[in-house]
Motif scaffolding. Structure first.
Motif, short mmCIF file in Angstrom:
data_model
loop_
_atom_site.label_atom_id
_atom_site.label_comp_id
_atom_site.label_asym_id
_atom_site.label_seq_id
_atom_site.Cartn_x
_atom_site.Cartn_y
_atom_site.Cartn_z
N THR A 65 0.93 -1.17 -0.05
CA THR A 65 -0.01 -0.20 0.03
C THR A 65 0.99 1.27 -0.02
N ASP A 66 0.36 2.49 0.29
CA ASP A 66 1.20 3.52 0.27
C ASP A 66 1.88 3.44 1.74
N LYS A 67 2.62 4.45 2.05
CA LYS A 67 3.19 4.60 3.45
C LYS A 67 4.45 3.56 3.07
N ILE A 68 4.67 2.66 2.10
CA ILE A 68 5.75 1.64 2.03
C ILE A 68 5.25 0.65 3.13
N LYS A 69 4.14 0.25 3.15
CA LYS A 69 3.72 -0.75 3.85
C LYS A 69 2.90 -1.63 3.12
N ARG A 70 2.69 -3.17 3.92
CA ARG A 70 1.94 -3.92 3.39
C ARG A 70 0.48 -4.01 4.11
N ALA A 71 -0.51 -4.71 3.71
CA ALA A 71 -1.81 -4.57 4.30
C ALA A 71 -2.65 -6.01 3.84
N LEU A 72 -3.30 -6.18 4.73
CA LEU A 72 -4.34 -7.36 4.57
C LEU A 72 -5.48 -6.72 3.84
N PHE A 73 -6.10 -7.33 2.80
CA PHE A 73 -7.30 -6.74 2.15
C PHE A 73 -8.54 -7.63 2.13
N VAL A 74 -9.88 -7.34 2.71
CA VAL A 74 -10.76 -8.74 2.58
C VAL A 74 -11.88 -7.91 1.93
N PHE A 75 -12.46 -8.66 1.11
CA PHE A 75 -13.47 -8.17 0.10
C PHE A 75 -14.67 -8.92 0.45
N GLU A 76 -16.09 -8.18 0.42
CA GLU A 76 -17.20 -9.03 0.01
C GLU A 76 -17.61 -9.25 -1.31
N THR A 77 -17.66 -10.47 -1.77
CA THR A 77 -18.07 -11.02 -3.13
C THR A 77 -19.57 -11.33 -3.16
N ASP A 78 -20.28 -11.23 -2.04
CA ASP A 78 -21.59 -12.06 -2.29
C ASP A 78 -22.80 -11.05 -1.97
N ALA A 79 -22.41 -9.84 -1.81
CA ALA A 79 -23.35 -8.71 -1.20
C ALA A 79 -24.68 -8.64 -2.03
N ALA A 90 -6.27 -3.69 6.55
CA ALA A 90 -5.37 -3.36 7.90
C ALA A 90 -3.91 -3.56 7.67
N GLU A 91 -3.33 -2.66 8.43
CA GLU A 91 -1.89 -2.75 7.95
C GLU A 91 -1.06 -3.91 8.62
N LEU A 92 0.07 -4.34 7.94
CA LEU A 92 0.79 -5.50 8.70
C LEU A 92 2.26 -5.05 8.88
N ASP A 93 2.70 -5.79 10.07
CA ASP A 93 3.97 -5.34 10.45
C ASP A 93 5.03 -6.35 9.55
N ALA A 94 6.27 -6.28 9.98
CA ALA A 94 7.23 -6.87 9.07
C ALA A 94 7.31 -8.43 9.22
N ARG A 95 6.47 -8.95 10.31
CA ARG A 95 6.12 -10.49 10.56
C ARG A 95 4.83 -11.09 9.99
N GLY A 96 4.17 -9.78 9.33
CA GLY A 96 3.01 -10.36 8.63
C GLY A 96 1.89 -10.35 9.63
N GLU A 97 2.13 -9.72 10.90
CA GLU A 97 0.73 -9.67 11.82
C GLU A 97 0.14 -8.44 11.73
N LEU A 98 -1.29 -8.31 12.09
CA LEU A 98 -2.10 -7.18 11.89
C LEU A 98 -1.53 -6.18 13.07
N VAL A 99 -1.41 -4.87 12.69
CA VAL A 99 -0.99 -3.90 13.56
C VAL A 99 -1.91 -2.63 13.43
N GLY A 100 -2.63 -2.54 12.62
CA GLY A 100 -3.48 -1.36 12.07
C GLY A 100 -4.87 -1.60 12.39
N THR A 101 -5.63 -0.55 12.36
CA THR A 101 -6.99 -0.61 12.65
C THR A 101 -7.69 -0.81 11.30
N TRP A 102 -9.15 -1.32 11.20
CA TRP A 102 -9.33 -1.66 9.89
C TRP A 102 -10.06 -0.52 9.38
N LYS A 103 -9.90 -0.09 8.27
CA LYS A 103 -10.14 1.08 7.54
C LYS A 103 -11.06 0.41 6.18
#
Length: 701
Positions: A65-79, A90-103
């Protein structure tokens, strides 16, 4: 003004449309045996329980993503409808763990109009390139489409229709290669109908651009040939080759210092960082104001009066031979490392723009730079830097105007989009030492600039090329003044890239493999014929000036500190010049080999990589010069111990897994402090016994 710029933009483009896709999809039916069974049977990563809501058919993946970070993306495909929440990140840390709030993610629509809204329908989401996600969808009329989501600008755009007619089950996207993927219908672990998609660039570099670039390269080769012939006729002396006879004008030297410090790292990686982040790295430019009094009042007069060919001669006179040889070798190693990085970036640009093989471009750039460097010595390099520096600044200014004119709304749209996404943020006064906040960038930038302007042979060598001390001071002031013109323009390019691609996300290449390629993508897709060629020539100019400066400075240091130092008999000027040219060629070959290695390495942000290694490899050398000039009690033993501790601290911070680390801009700061403190404490045990007359700073130097 905005209307006038837009008219100029359209006039420049001529018949080229402003908004059309940068890539198109070529579909062909795939055979069942071509479909990887394991990939087809795989299921997407289950969304974590911390999500704000539960989706009926969630699909997820990880992407940059921006801010030179990685993030986990979750989509709804049956709305049930297209009006609900489409997904979260939600942002991930260097170990791949969730550290950010969900946007929440923006709904899939083009231009934000109800007629162009979509409903996601697939069973998977496919990461593509460095910044995109691909998802199947249906438009308002129910037609199957393939959408792309850009994780940096958070914009959706339509890639094209999905083949195969009506699908009895939600389609599945499977990875195939960097520029292709599979679209299948899944029935358990077996495949139904399946299609292979190949992403093809729709635009090619204009022949006019190739002509502009060819004329530029031809002029460089002619200039190199002329300088080579003149140097042979005039039997160039060592003083002329390494120091330009001390007769060059201050304004030319000032532009040359600017061009030597400027490189493709600045021209390509600099805008890429402000495109991803904001203007936080501009504080590094502001910190140059802090070093001007130090350079003009202390370093420049001191080294001018010593009149040394290699800056590291001073370290032997002040400390011992070990300090001189180590500093010269460390500097030469860093210069070759930097030269390799400098070659790699424009090669990446040419590969993106003109579809020339990466390795071929690296070899060609290195050969031209070596010929240019050995043809005229430092005098030829300074004058070449001067003319190419003018081309650089002019090209940067033209690019800024075109980017802003191409943004929806022109100037007002540029400022509106940038402010909405906080792209102008510079002064973040938080005390978070792990982030690029104001204090981190100011202190880290001060030390980085101190490293570059006080212990770098490229700069110190140019101090000796002017006729007197006053001219040398003028040259450094002129260099800083130019930096404060080009610096804001470079960061404006990064912001302009964000606003331009926010307005035209379909012009992005979804297969882009590195963020540093974002500016070359714009050169290939957003500039009119001729202008793109001029800008590519500017990239060549930035590469040539920096690479030639690096190789010449390395050859000067090695010739003076290793060859000449150990010669018992006087060496002729002709032999010294021959050694300098020979070492330039050898350095070029080493840089070429390293660049070919870097071309196939995973380097995502060259700007941050450069600052990281600048601090690690040069802060110790800066410490030696500071101790030598201002700490007469410190002798050779204490200085060497301080240097060792400096590298232990820097390499530990950079490469060891620690529970807490400061921002990479502070690695060099920590190393420099460790060097100074260790050497000063060690001098209490091993005080200096060597005379310091003339080798430490006084008001009369």
């Amino acid at each position: 003004m905005s209307r006038a710029l837009r008219i100029c933009w359209i006039a420049l483009l001529g018949s080229v449309a402003l908004c059309h896709a940068s890539v198109q999809i070529e579909w062909r039916e795939a055979k069942p045996e071509d479909v990887p069974t394991a990939a087809l049977a795989a299921r997407p990563e289950a969304p974590p329980a911390s999500m704000p809501e539960t989706f009926r058919r969630p699909v997820s993946c990880r992407q940059n993503t921006d801010k030179i970070k990685r993030a986990l993306f979750v989509f709804e495909t049956d709305a049930a409808d297209a009006g609900g929440t489409v997904g979260y990140e939600a942002e991930l840390d260097a170990r791949g763990e969730l550290v950010g709030t969900w946007k929440p993610l923006p709904p899939p629509s083009v231009d934000g109009t109800p007629a162009q809204t979509y409903r996601l329908t697939g069973e998977t989401v496919l990461p593509m390139g460095h910044q995109h996600l691909l998802l199947p969808a249906r438009d308002a009329a129910g037609a199957p489409k393939l959408l792309a989501y850009h994780t940096v600008t958070t914009k959706w755009f339509e890639l094209g229709d999905v083949p195969g007619g009506a699908w009895s089950a939600p389609p599945v996207l499977l990875p195939d290669s960097d520029s292709s993927f599979l679209l299948c219908q899944r029935d358990g672990a077996t495949s139904g109908p399946c299609w292979r998609a190949r992403l093809v660039r729709t635009e090619r570099f204009s022949p006019i651009n190739y002509v502009v670039l060819a004329v530029y390269i031809a002029c460089l080769l002619i200039a190199a040939a002329v300088m080579m012939v003149r140097s042979r006729r005039q039997q160039q002396s060592a003083d002329s080759y390494f120091k330009g006879d001390g007769k060059l004008p201050w304004w030319a030297v000032g532009v040359s210092i600017y061009a030597a410090m400027f490189s493709a790292i600045s021209l390509i990686a600099g805008p890429a960082v402000s495109y991803l982040l904001n203007w936080s790295y501009f504080t590094v430019v502001l910190s140059k104001l802090l070093i001007v009094p130090i350079i003009a009042g202390y370093y420049l007069p001191f080294f001018r009066r010593l009149n040394l060919t290699s800056a590291y001669e001073y370290l032997e006179a002040r400390f011992n031979l070990a300090c001189r040889l180590f500093a010269s070798a460390a500097f030469s190693g860093f210069m070759l490392f930097r030269a390799a990085l400098v070659v790699f970036l424009p090669a990446l640009a040419v590969s993106e723009i003109a579809a020339i093989p990466l390795d071929t471009t690296i070899i060609g750039l290195t050969v031209i730079s070596v010929l240019y460097c050995i043809s005229g010595g430092i005098k030829g390099i300074v004058w070449g830097d001067f003319y190419q520096g003018i081309i650089l600044i002019a090209s940067i200014a033209v690019t800024v105007a075109i980017l802003i004119a191409g943004t929806d709304g022109g100037w007002s749209g540029f400022f509106s989009i940038a402010r909405e996404h906080n792209k102008f943020d510079v002064f973040n006064f938080s005390w978070d030492l792990t982030a690029p906040v104001f204090w981190v960038m100011l202190i880290g930038g001060f030390v980085s600039n101190l490293n570059s302007y006080t212990s770098d042979q490229c700069v110190l060598q140019r101090f000796m090329t002017t006729k007197d001390e006053r001219s040398a001071v003028r040259s450094i002031l002129f260099c800083i003044a130019i930096t404060f013109i080009s610096g804001p323009l470079l960061y404006t390019i990064g912001t302009g890239l964000f606003t331009y691609f926010s307005s035209h996300p379909e012009r992005l290449d979804v297969t882009i493999a590195k963020n540093d390629a974002i500016f070359p993508v714009f050169i290939a897709t957003g500039l009119p014929p001729g202008v793109g060629g001029l800008l590519l020539a500017s990239i060549f100019a930035a590469t040539l000036t920096t690479l030639a400066a690096n190789l010449n400075a390395t050859a000067t240091a090695l010739t003076t500190d290793f060859y000449l130092r150990f010669q018992r008999e006087k060496v002729s000027d002709a032999k010294l010049v021959a050694w300098g040219k020979g070492l330039t060629i050898i350095g070029g070959i080493i840089a070429l080999g390293l660049a070919l290695l870097f071309a196939h390495a995973d380097i995502q942000s060259m700007q941050e990589t450069f600052y990281k290694f600048l601090g690690i490899l040069t802060s110790g050398i800066t410490g030696l010069f500071l101790l030598g000039m201002f700490a007469p009690r410190v002798g050779g033993s204490a200085a060497v111990l301080g240097l060792i501790v400096n590298y232990v601290v820097c390499f530990t911070l950079a490469f060891c897994p620690l529970p807490w680390k400061p921002h990479l801009m502070l690695y060099g700061v920590a190393g420099l402090i460790a060097c100074l403190v260790t050497a000063l404490l060690a001098s209490l045990v091993w005080p200096n016994r060597k005379p310091t007359n003339g080798w430490v700073w006084t008001k009369r130097a």
